[in-house]
Structures are given as C-alpha cells and as structure tokens.
Design an enzyme around this catalytic site. Structure first.
Site, short mmCIF file in Angstrom:
data_model
loop_
_atom_site.label_atom_id
_atom_site.label_comp_id
_atom_site.label_asym_id
_atom_site.label_seq_id
_atom_site.Cartn_x
_atom_site.Cartn_y
_atom_site.Cartn_z
N HIS A 14 1.18 -1.17 0.30
CA HIS A 14 -0.07 0.41 0.05
C HIS A 14 0.84 1.05 0.49
O HIS A 14 1.26 2.08 1.08
CB HIS A 14 -1.02 -0.33 1.16
CG HIS A 14 -2.30 1.04 1.57
ND1 HIS A 14 -2.71 1.16 1.81
CD2 HIS A 14 -1.73 2.19 0.70
CE1 HIS A 14 -4.00 2.32 1.86
NE2 HIS A 14 -3.05 2.62 1.32
N HIS A 16 1.37 4.57 -2.15
CA HIS A 16 0.77 5.56 -3.56
C HIS A 16 1.82 6.61 -3.84
O HIS A 16 2.74 6.67 -3.39
CB HIS A 16 -0.14 6.88 -2.83
CG HIS A 16 -1.47 6.43 -2.39
ND1 HIS A 16 -2.78 6.47 -2.88
CD2 HIS A 16 -1.63 5.94 -1.14
CE1 HIS A 16 -3.53 5.63 -1.81
NE2 HIS A 16 -2.89 5.43 -1.37
N HIS A 194 -9.73 1.00 -1.40
CA HIS A 194 -9.20 1.83 0.27
C HIS A 194 -10.99 1.60 1.08
O HIS A 194 -12.09 2.46 0.75
CB HIS A 194 -9.01 3.15 0.53
CG HIS A 194 -7.45 2.99 -0.21
ND1 HIS A 194 -7.25 2.46 -1.34
CD2 HIS A 194 -6.76 4.69 0.63
CE1 HIS A 194 -5.78 3.04 -0.96
NE2 HIS A 194 -5.44 3.91 -0.18
N GLU A 197 -10.85 3.59 6.54
CA GLU A 197 -9.95 4.27 7.17
C GLU A 197 -10.53 5.72 7.82
O GLU A 197 -10.38 5.14 8.79
CB GLU A 197 -9.04 5.11 5.59
CG GLU A 197 -7.70 6.11 5.52
CD GLU A 197 -7.52 6.20 4.53
OE1 GLU A 197 -7.80 5.87 3.09
OE2 GLU A 197 -6.18 7.26 5.00
N ASP A 276 1.85 7.13 2.16
CA ASP A 276 2.10 8.08 1.32
C ASP A 276 3.64 8.93 2.16
O ASP A 276 3.42 10.16 2.80
CB ASP A 276 1.53 9.55 1.65
CG ASP A 276 -0.38 8.91 0.45
OD1 ASP A 276 -0.37 8.86 -0.71
OD2 ASP A 276 -1.29 8.51 1.15
#
Ligand code: ADE
Ligand code: ZN
Length: 330
Positions: A14, A16, A194, A197, A276
């Site tokens: 996971h 980005h 996703h 979250e 990220d």
C-alpha cells in the site's frame, strides 16, 4: 529489534507513488518544468504538512503532483522510491498510481505508465526488487471518469495487476464503482480498495461484497463490527495497514492507540505499509519503528507482520515460499 526489522524480507502493498514525492524532488521537477510552487522553500513546504483529516492531506497532495509532467518525471519518482526500498530490505512492492490526477491536467496516460513501468522494470533488473502495479480510481470523481480511465488502460493491461479505489472516502462508498470494478474483473484485473480508513465498517462490507477485492487498504475501522471481524479472520482477508498515515491524518490520536497488534493477535492478516511516506514522516522502516516505540511489540509479532506482507502479495507462490523460508530462518 532494529536489526531484525531491516533483515526481514518485506513486501510493501500500500504505497501511492505520488505520495512518495519528496519535497526536494518536487522543487527539482518544478524547476525542470517551469512550474511555480505555492511554497518558497522545502522547509516551508514541510511545515505545511500538518493535517486534521484525509481531505486536508489530499488537497496538498494533488497540488504537489502537478509538478509531474514528463515520462522522465514519473521514472525519477518511482526510481527514488525503489532506492529507498533497497535500503530498507523491501524485496517486493505493489505501488499504486492515480492516472486521473495526471490525465485531468492534460498529461497522457502513456507518459505516466511509461515512466513508472520502466522504473519498475529497472527495479527488478538492477535492484532485484519484484513488483506488481495497481491503478487506482479517484472515488471523488464520477463513475464515468473511472470507466474512461479503465478504457485508457487497455493497451497497457500487461503492466497492471490490479485496480484500486482511493481519495476522499466519506460520501463516496464502494457501491458507486460496482460496475467499473465488475468490468475490470471481466478484463482480468484483480481488485483492491481503500475502505474503513475514515469511512465506516459498512464500506468494508461493500468493498468485499460488491467490488470483490483481494485486499482491503487500511480497514482499521473493521474492529467496530464484530461480524465483519469474524469474516476477515475466517477468509484470511489482508488489511494493508498504514500506521504513520493513520496518526498523521488523525484516524488515531496517538500511535499508542493504534489497533494493528490487537487485530494481529485476533488473527486478522494485517501488515505494515507507508501509504504516502513523503507526507507522513517516513517509509516502511519508520512505520515499523513507530510501532515498536509506542506498542509492546514482540519479535514473534514482528515476524508475523513481515510474513503477512509476503503472503498477502500478488507474487507467484514459489517466490513467496523463498521469502517465507528466509523469514523462518531469522
Ligand atoms: N490517496 C493517497 N493517500 C490516500 C489515503 N491514505 N487514503 C485515500 N486516498 C489516498
Ligand atoms: Zn492509501
């Protein structure tokens, strides 16, 4: 413990790619492409990285991605991430990218995937890091836009393993993309999304039942629904958990409150990811380190997290066995 974390073969599932754009590279690309940024310096930009929720982060993240213009930019972005992986003992990656973030600004799909896939190929050949690429749809955009993106991906199907779903979760339930995902599955793509979250456990049910996902990205709100927890455990459904992301975006007020070990101990297939890293304070090792610092993690739990990352990946069984054997010998 530190030496063990580094030595364990780990997969990152996971991540980005746009979220691995470090401020230094952002400034370099802005200069290369004659783009002016809203921040005067790297330090000023870093100071802006304070988020109260997912949307506040996304607003800055989409702004930052605007410096990515050429195939070389996407190559440099991906290559920089792979070099970090090599330093950190990450042996396999399944990064995602958001084509719409770029095509909506007039960058060609071919430019984006050309740079990313060339870097991933070099990652395999020069660094020995295997990979599978995930193409994510932005859920705040329309079903029509996602369908167009799926269409644009047709010539590059061999380069994409799965489709995913990201961006603003609240008010954009998985059911909005049921038809897009059905079409993607028909075309041979695997699916991830996703869910849970910021959004409710109900969105995790939808991702499972309507989008037929192989993994849930995040999923930390599953603990609010015991029936769902039972299903995740019995189905061995992987959750790609991102600890630093969750605390940076205030999903948990503090790392000591994170539920990853609670889920692990109940038998949920969770593992650690960085989401990220350029925005949330670190890559995979930093995420492991934050957990060790604030939660009572044992070596057995640590090994199980690394093992889960390998098992939950889309790599061939033989490759999985090779990495799992190494973990068992550590
Ligand atoms: N896009 C990039 N990071 C994301 C996250 N953590 N959640 C949803 N969309 C994202
Ligand atoms: Zn994410």
């Amino acid at each position: 413990m530190q030496a063990l974390i580094l030595a364990l073969p780990k997969a990152e599932l996971h991540l980005h790619l746009e979220g691995s754009l470090e401020p230094e590279l952002m400034f370099e690309l802005a200069q290369r492409n004659n783009i002016s940024l809203a921040y005067a310096s790297v330090a000023e930009l870093r100071r802006a990285y304070q988020f109260n929720n997912l949307q506040e982060f996304l607003d800055i993240y989409y702004q930052g991605a605007a410096v990515l213009q050429t195939e070389e930019d996407f190559y440099d972005l991906t290559w920089a991430y792979l070099l970090r992986c090599q330093e950190e003992g990450v042996v396999h990656v399944e990064p995602c990218f958001d084509p719409q973030t770029h095509t909506d600004r007039g960058v060609k799909f071919a430019t984006v995937i050309g740079g990313i896939s060339r870097a991933l190929r070099d990652g395999q050949q020069k660094l020995g890091i295997s990979s599978a690429l995930i193409m994510s749809f932005l859920r705040h955009l329309s079903e029509r836009s996602a369908l167009q993106t799926l269409e644009q991906a047709q010539p590059y199907k061999e380069l994409i393993m799965a489709v995913g779903l990201d961006s603003s979760e609240l008010d954009h339930p998985p059911e909005k993309f049921q038809r897009v995902f059905a079409k993607a599955i028909e075309q041979g793509f695997l699916t991830v999304a996703h869910a849970g979250e910021e959004g409710p456990a109900e969105y995790i049910w939808q991702a499972l039942q309507l989008l037929h996902v192989s993994r849930i990205d995040h999923g930390v709100r599953a603990v609010e629904d015991e029936k769902l927890m039972q299903l995740l455990i019995s189905e061995k459904m992987p959750l790609t958990v991102c600890p630093l992301s969750n605390t940076k975006l205030q999903v948990f007020a503090h790392m000591s409150e994170h539920n990853i070990l609670q889920m692990l101990d109940r038998g949920v297939k969770v593992m650690v990811n960085s989401d990220d890293p350029a925005y949330f304070g670190g890559y995979l090792l930093a995420n492991y380190q934050a957990l060790i610092e604030h939660l009572p993690m044992t070596e057995t739990q640590l090994k199980q997290l690394a093992k889960n990352s390998i098992e939950a990946s889309f790599m061939p069984d033989l490759e999985k066995q090779r990495h799992l054997l190494k973990i068992s010998q550590l």
